[in-house]
Design a protein around this motif. Structure first.
Motif, PDB file in Angstrom:
ATOM      1  N   HIS A  24       0.813  -1.220   0.000  1.00 29.97           N
ATOM      2  CA  HIS A  24       0.000   0.000   0.000  1.00 29.97           C
ATOM      3  C   HIS A  24       0.848   1.272   0.000  1.00 29.97           C
ATOM      4  O   HIS A  24       0.440   2.283  -0.582  1.00 29.97           O
ATOM      5  N   TYR A  27       1.738   1.845  -3.515  1.00 31.11           N
ATOM      6  CA  TYR A  27       0.555   2.303  -4.245  1.00 31.11           C
ATOM      7  C   TYR A  27       0.328   3.804  -4.030  1.00 31.11           C
ATOM      8  O   TYR A  27      -0.036   4.525  -4.963  1.00 31.11           O
ATOM      9  N   ARG A  28       0.536   4.254  -2.809  1.00 30.95           N
ATOM     10  CA  ARG A  28       0.322   5.684  -2.554  1.00 30.95           C
ATOM     11  C   ARG A  28       1.337   6.527  -3.315  1.00 30.95           C
ATOM     12  O   ARG A  28       0.983   7.598  -3.845  1.00 30.95           O
ATOM     13  N   THR A  57      -3.565   3.482 -10.890  1.00 38.03           N
ATOM     14  CA  THR A  57      -3.730   3.306  -9.451  1.00 38.03           C
ATOM     15  C   THR A  57      -4.732   4.243  -8.792  1.00 38.03           C
ATOM     16  O   THR A  57      -5.127   3.994  -7.652  1.00 38.03           O
ATOM     17  N   TRP A 304     -11.321  -3.033   2.145  1.00 36.03           N
ATOM     18  CA  TRP A 304     -10.056  -3.218   2.854  1.00 36.03           C
ATOM     19  C   TRP A 304      -9.238  -4.349   2.245  1.00 36.03           C
ATOM     20  O   TRP A 304      -8.021  -4.247   2.114  1.00 36.03           O
ATOM     21  N   ALA A 337      -6.841  -2.735  -5.471  1.00 33.56           N
ATOM     22  CA  ALA A 337      -6.464  -2.517  -4.074  1.00 33.56           C
ATOM     23  C   ALA A 337      -5.934  -1.108  -3.850  1.00 33.56           C
ATOM     24  O   ALA A 337      -6.071  -0.559  -2.753  1.00 33.56           O
ATOM     25  N   SER A 338      -5.332  -0.503  -4.868  1.00 37.53           N
ATOM     26  CA  SER A 338      -4.894   0.883  -4.755  1.00 37.53           C
ATOM     27  C   SER A 338      -6.072   1.844  -4.857  1.00 37.53           C
ATOM     28  O   SER A 338      -6.201   2.785  -4.062  1.00 37.53           O
ATOM     29  N   ARG A 341      -7.963   2.557  -1.737  1.00 43.88           N
ATOM     30  CA  ARG A 341      -7.321   3.366  -0.690  1.00 43.88           C
ATOM     31  C   ARG A 341      -7.024   4.785  -1.180  1.00 43.88           C
ATOM     32  O   ARG A 341      -6.212   5.489  -0.577  1.00 43.88           O
ATOM     33  N   THR A 350      -6.935   4.676   5.301  1.00 40.87           N
ATOM     34  CA  THR A 350      -6.161   3.653   6.013  1.00 40.87           C
ATOM     35  C   THR A 350      -6.800   3.284   7.348  1.00 40.87           C
ATOM     36  O   THR A 350      -6.213   2.531   8.120  1.00 40.87           O
TER      37      THR A 350
END
Length: 420
Positions: A24, A27-28, A57, A304, A337-338, A341, A350
């Motif tokens: 993660h 990804y950010r 992303t 999540w 998944a990115s 978030r 988060t």
């Protein structure tokens, strides 16, 4: 005044990275500085190198790609990051997942006749009873042993497998075949799941999606369809087998898609949700006390821990996405998944917020290919979590989870809980 340089583009391709957890933080970095970033595709785990791809992303860009089937095709190169063998591509393209409108819409409408919410809801009582029985057996075994139990091995794998077998109408004696085929196709990057790879004449692994590797599954689908025509029942395969608009090849492809995707969606999401609850005891206590509604909790647990990490498209023409020029023929890979978030869409992403609303996660995709079995998956997850809440006052991990080696499925191979 000095201008800060953007950090380098992190590697989010290597499937081995995901065995340690979803990256993660990387990804950010991509969302903030490289929202459409080129990823190299080196040889890894014996699988040959590829030409590379664009990693998408941010939530808005992921949704844009998934909704725009004209620009971002599922048909041209199929939907997995790794390119299929050119000789296998016509076969792979015959699957609904790997088609574009209008062909995709025709097949989706046909299978939707069998995969109705009414039929799915009729399985609710059986699924609830199964969840309770599996949990009771797992807890009994733990108390008779060392006080721990692997919920993946004893509960969630069996739960997903048996529910799917009931919906499809697979005889009890054949149900383990579904798990074997799923592990072969989904877990091919993980030696623990796939076992010893089958090699071709040049010593390279044979694609698990190739006709050669799927022959036994398609032969079984034909035999099962013939049996259902003679012995009809209230199940999906009976409906599909009686549909005159479906060819034998299309029926086999539906069986493949429902077996693999239908099994692994819940097989991936269920332990991920249980892990999140064990890691957030305050959230679990609120849910158990009825302070949070379970349907909203299911959505947040899906956000999540989405069961699918990535899906691939191929640019049908030159285009631009988030300021990045993309050439026709380039691979474009969305990172679910990115997107789930993305701070631009989710407040405090988060933080696990079981009451989060709105919650526009993309765990079941978006656009024309949005997951056909999402209703069935949500139902199974809700019923399983209800039973867990009933029998486990305080879930506690007995060991770190073991994760799947995969850049496609967000899988958990082992989730050991303490039983008190």
């Amino acid at each position: 005044m000095r201008v800060r340089e953007a950090p380098p583009v992190p590697d989010v391709f290597d499937p081995r990275r995901y065995a340690a957890g979803v990256p993660h933080d990387d990804y950010r970095v991509l969302r903030d500085h490289h929202p459409v970033a080129w990823q190299e595709e080196p040889e890894v785990l014996g699988w040959p190198a590829g030409p590379g791809f664009w990693a998408v992303t941010r939530h808005a860009d992921v949704v844009r790609v998934l909704k725009d089937a004209t620009t971002y095709s599922s048909h041209l190169g199929a939907t997995q990051i790794r390119d299929p063998d050119p000789a296998d591509l016509p076969f792979i393209r015959s699957m609904m997942l790997n088609q574009d409108p209008p062909q995709h819409g025709r097949l989706r409408r046909l299978v939707s006749r069998a995969f109705t919410p009414g039929r799915v809801d009729r399985f609710a009582a059986l699924a609830r009873e199964r969840a309770g029985t599996l949990l009771a057996g797992a807890l009994q075994r733990a108390r008779a042993g060392d006080g721990t139990v692997d919920l993946v091995d004893r509960v969630t794998d069996e739960y997903a497998l048996l529910n799917l077998a009931d919906l499809l109408g697979v005889p009890e004696s054949d149900r383990r075949l579904l798990l074997r085929w799923t592990q072969r196709v989904i877990g091919y990057q993980d030696p623990d799941e796939a076992g010893t790879p089958v090699l071709d004449g040049t010593g390279k692994p044979v694609d698990p999606r190739s006709p050669a590797m799927l022959k036994d599954m398609f032969d079984y689908a034909r035999r099962l369809a013939a049996y259902k025509r003679r012995h009809p029942a209230d199940d999906v395969m009976t409906t599909l087998a009686d549909d005159a608009e479906l060819t034998d090849a299309e029926l086999g492809m539906f069986f493949f898609l429902l077996t693999v995707a239908g099994n692994d969606t819940v097989r991936g999401a269920a332990p991920g949700g249980l892990l999140a609850l064990a890691e957030h005891p305050g959230s679990y206590a609120s849910l158990r006390a009825g302070k949070v509604e379970l349907p909203s909790a299911v959505e947040e647990l899906l956000r999540w821990h989405p069961p699918v990490l990535t899906f691939r498209r191929t640019a049908a023409r030159d285009t631009e996405l988030a300021g990045q020029r993309i050439r026709g023929g380039d691979k474009v890979v969305v990172f679910h998944a990115s997107a789930n978030r993305d701070e631009r869409v989710f407040a405090d992403p988060t933080r696990l917020d079981l009451a989060r609303s709105p919650n526009p996660h993309v765990s079941f995709g978006d656009g024309p290919h949005v997951c056909l079995g999402a209703h069935f998956a949500r139902l199974q997850l809700r019923l399983l979590y209800e039973e867990v809440l009933r029998v486990l006052p305080e879930p506690r991990l007995a060991a770190p989870p073991e994760r799947l080696v995969s850049n496609f499925i967000n899988g958990i191979k082992s989730l050991r809980f303490e039983v008190t």
